[in-house]
Design an enzyme around this catalytic site. Structure first.
Site, mmCIF file in Angstrom:
data_model
loop_
_atom_site.group_PDB
_atom_site.id
_atom_site.type_symbol
_atom_site.label_atom_id
_atom_site.label_comp_id
_atom_site.label_asym_id
_atom_site.label_seq_id
_atom_site.Cartn_x
_atom_site.Cartn_y
_atom_site.Cartn_z
ATOM 1 N N HIS A 83 1.009 -1.285 0.078
ATOM 2 C CA HIS A 83 0.250 0.187 -0.179
ATOM 3 C C HIS A 83 0.679 1.340 0.352
ATOM 4 O O HIS A 83 0.596 2.479 -0.101
ATOM 5 C CB HIS A 83 -0.764 0.036 1.699
ATOM 6 N N ASP A 113 -0.400 -7.010 1.069
ATOM 7 C CA ASP A 113 0.408 -5.954 1.572
ATOM 8 C C ASP A 113 1.381 -5.964 1.422
ATOM 9 O O ASP A 113 1.829 -5.491 2.561
ATOM 10 C CB ASP A 113 -0.502 -5.925 2.683
ATOM 11 N N GLY A 189 3.874 5.442 9.124
ATOM 12 C CA GLY A 189 5.363 5.184 8.588
ATOM 13 C C GLY A 189 5.377 4.919 8.878
ATOM 14 O O GLY A 189 7.171 4.434 8.133
ATOM 15 N N ASN A 190 5.746 3.496 9.545
ATOM 16 C CA ASN A 190 6.310 2.578 9.820
ATOM 17 C C ASN A 190 6.160 1.386 8.726
ATOM 18 O O ASN A 190 6.637 0.583 8.927
ATOM 19 C CB ASN A 190 5.906 1.751 11.487
ATOM 20 N N SER A 191 4.645 1.451 7.812
ATOM 21 C CA SER A 191 4.404 1.058 7.100
ATOM 22 C C SER A 191 5.560 0.550 6.438
ATOM 23 O O SER A 191 6.209 1.212 5.861
ATOM 24 C CB SER A 191 3.236 1.493 6.602
ATOM 25 N N GLY A 241 0.422 -1.895 -10.912
ATOM 26 C CA GLY A 241 -0.083 -0.518 -11.140
ATOM 27 C C GLY A 241 -0.735 0.117 -11.260
ATOM 28 O O GLY A 241 -1.222 1.197 -11.894
#
Length: 348
Positions: A83, A113, A189-191, A241
Site C-alpha cells: 500500500h 500487502d 510511516g512504519n508501514s 500498477g
C-alpha cells in the site's frame, strides 16, 4: 528475626538486585547491539503519486508519501508494504546516511500487502538484512521494529509476538497469507518496515494497526517473512500498477455494464503495465450506497481473456494467470469506456 537471619535476608536481597540489574543491562546492551547491527539495512521509502485533492475542484494532484522498508539482497532488492508503493509514480529509497536512491516496483502482492523494489544502485558499506524463518516464531517471543513513524526515521520499538493470524476464508495458496500480531509500537510511516527477532533476522513486514484513536493502541500486524519471501522472491507476484473497485449487483446496473461485474479503475501508476496499456484512471469522487470511489475511469471487463466476476474463483484464476506473465509477454484487457467496449494490449 535474629541478627544472623536478618543479615542472610539482606544478602539475598542484594544478590537479587545485582542479578536483576545485570540482566536488565545485558538485555539493553543486546538490543542496542542488534540495532547497530541491522540499522543500516532499514530504509525510508519516499513516494510521489496522484491523489484526489482536498479541494475537489482541483481534481487529481501529486502528493508525497512516506513509508519504511528493508534491504534484503546485495543486488538492491528492498521489501516494503504494497500500500506504500503500489500506485506510486516515483519511488526513492533513503539510507541511514541521507543518500536517496531511485527505485522501481518489480513485484507487488496487494492481497498480502507486501511489495518488492529494485534499487538503481546499492550504496557502499551497506549490508542487507537476513530473512528469518517466520514459521519458527512463537507467541511470547521478543521482537523489535525499526522504521519511520511520522517521519521520525530510524526509530526502534520493542515488544512481543502477541498472536498469529491466518485468513479464515482463504483458498489454495491464499491460506498461507498469515500475519503476526505484536505490541511493539507501529504508527503511520512504519508501514513496510521490518520486524526483527532477537537474532537480528527479519521475521515480518509492518502492515497495519487496529486503532480507535488513529495512533498505536497495542495491536500491530506484520506480514510474515515467509509469506513475503514466497510471494515476492520465489513467485515474483505481478505488479500491474493500478487499484480498482469491484462493481457487482446494483452497482453494475448503475454503471450500465454489459455483464454482471467489472473493475472500476481508480489509480494508475506512471510507467506501470496499466499505464502502458493506456488505462484511464478515475477523475471525480462519488458516493453510492455509502461506498466512496473515483468515477470517470475505465471499467475492466476481462483480463487475459478471463471475464471479471464477483466470486473468489475469479480472483484466484487471475492471480495465477498474472503471475505466469514474463518479460516479452503480451498483456490484454477489455474495458468499458464511455459506453463502448475497447480492447487494449501491451508487451511487458
Amino acid at each position: 528475626m535474629t541478627k544472623d537471619l536478618y543479615q542472610v535476608v539482606w544478602i539475598m536481597v542484594l544478590i537479587t538486585l545485582v542479578l536483576f540489574g545485570s540482566t536488565a543491562r545485558a538485555d539493553a546492551q543486546s538490543l542496542s547491539g542488534l540495532y547497530k547491527q541491522v540499522n543500516h539495512s532499514v530504509v525510508v521509502v519516499h513516494t510521489v503519486e496522484k491523489q484526489m485533492s482536498q479541494k475537489k475542484r482541483d481534481g487529481l494532484v501529486s502528493a508525497e508519501g512516506l513509508g519504511s522498508g528493508v534491504l534484503v539482497s546485495a543486488d538492491g532488492k528492498v521489501l516494503t508494504a504494497s500500500h506504500v508503493v503500489h500506485t506510486a509514480d516515483a519511488v526513492g529509497v533513503e539510507f541511514w546516511n541521507g543518500q536517496i536512491i531511485p527505485a522501481r516496483v518489480i513485484a507487488s502482492a496487494p492481497e498480502a500487502d507486501v511489495a518488492l523494489l529494485q534499487l538503481d544502485m546499492v550504496p557502499d558499506e551497506v549490508s542487507p538484512a537476513e530473512l528469518g524463518d517466520s514459521d519458527h516464531v512463537e507467541i511470547g517471543e521478543e521482537v523489535f521494529v525499526i522504521g519511520n513513524p511520522y517521519g521520525l526515521g530510524r526509530t526502534l520499538t520493542a515488544g512481543y509476538v502477541s498472536a498469529r493470524h491466518r485468513p479464515k476464508n482463504g483458498s489454495g495458496d491464499q491460506t498461507s497469507l498469515e500475519m503476526l500480531q505484536t505490541d511493539a509500537a507501529i504508527n503511520m510511516g512504519n508501514s513496510g518496515g521490518p520486524m526483527f527477532d532477537m537474532e537480528g533476522k527479519v521475521v515480518g513486514i509492518a502492515s497495519r494497526i487496529l486503532s480507535q484513536s488513529g495512533g498505536f493502541e497495542g495491536l500491530g500486524f506484520v506480514v510474515t517473512s515467509n509469506v513475503a519471501k514466497r510471494m515476492l522472491l520465489e513467485e515474483q507476484s505481478f505488479w500491474a500498477g493500478l487499484t480498482s473497485f469491484l462493481l457487482t449487483d446494483e452497482l453494475a446496473q448503475v454503471f450500465n455494464l454489459p455483464q454482471t461485474a467489472g473493475l472500476l479503475v481508480q489509480q494508475v501508476a506512471e510507467g506501470s503495465p496499466a499505464a502502458k496499456l493506456g488505462l484511464h484512471q478515475g477523475q471525480s469522487p462519488a458516493t453510492v450506497n455509502d461506498k466512496n470511489f473515483l468515477v470517470g475511469g475505465d471499467i475492466i471487463l476481462e483480463m487475459e481473456g478471463v471475464q471479471i466476476t464477483g466470486d473468489r474463483a475469479f480472483a484466484d484464476q487471475v492471480h495465477l494467470i498474472l503471475n505466469q506473465l514474463q518479460a516479452g509477454s503480451t498483456f490484454d484487457v477489455k474495458v468499458y469506456r464511455a459506453g463502448q467496449i475497447v480492447e487494449l494490449s501491451t508487451t511487458l
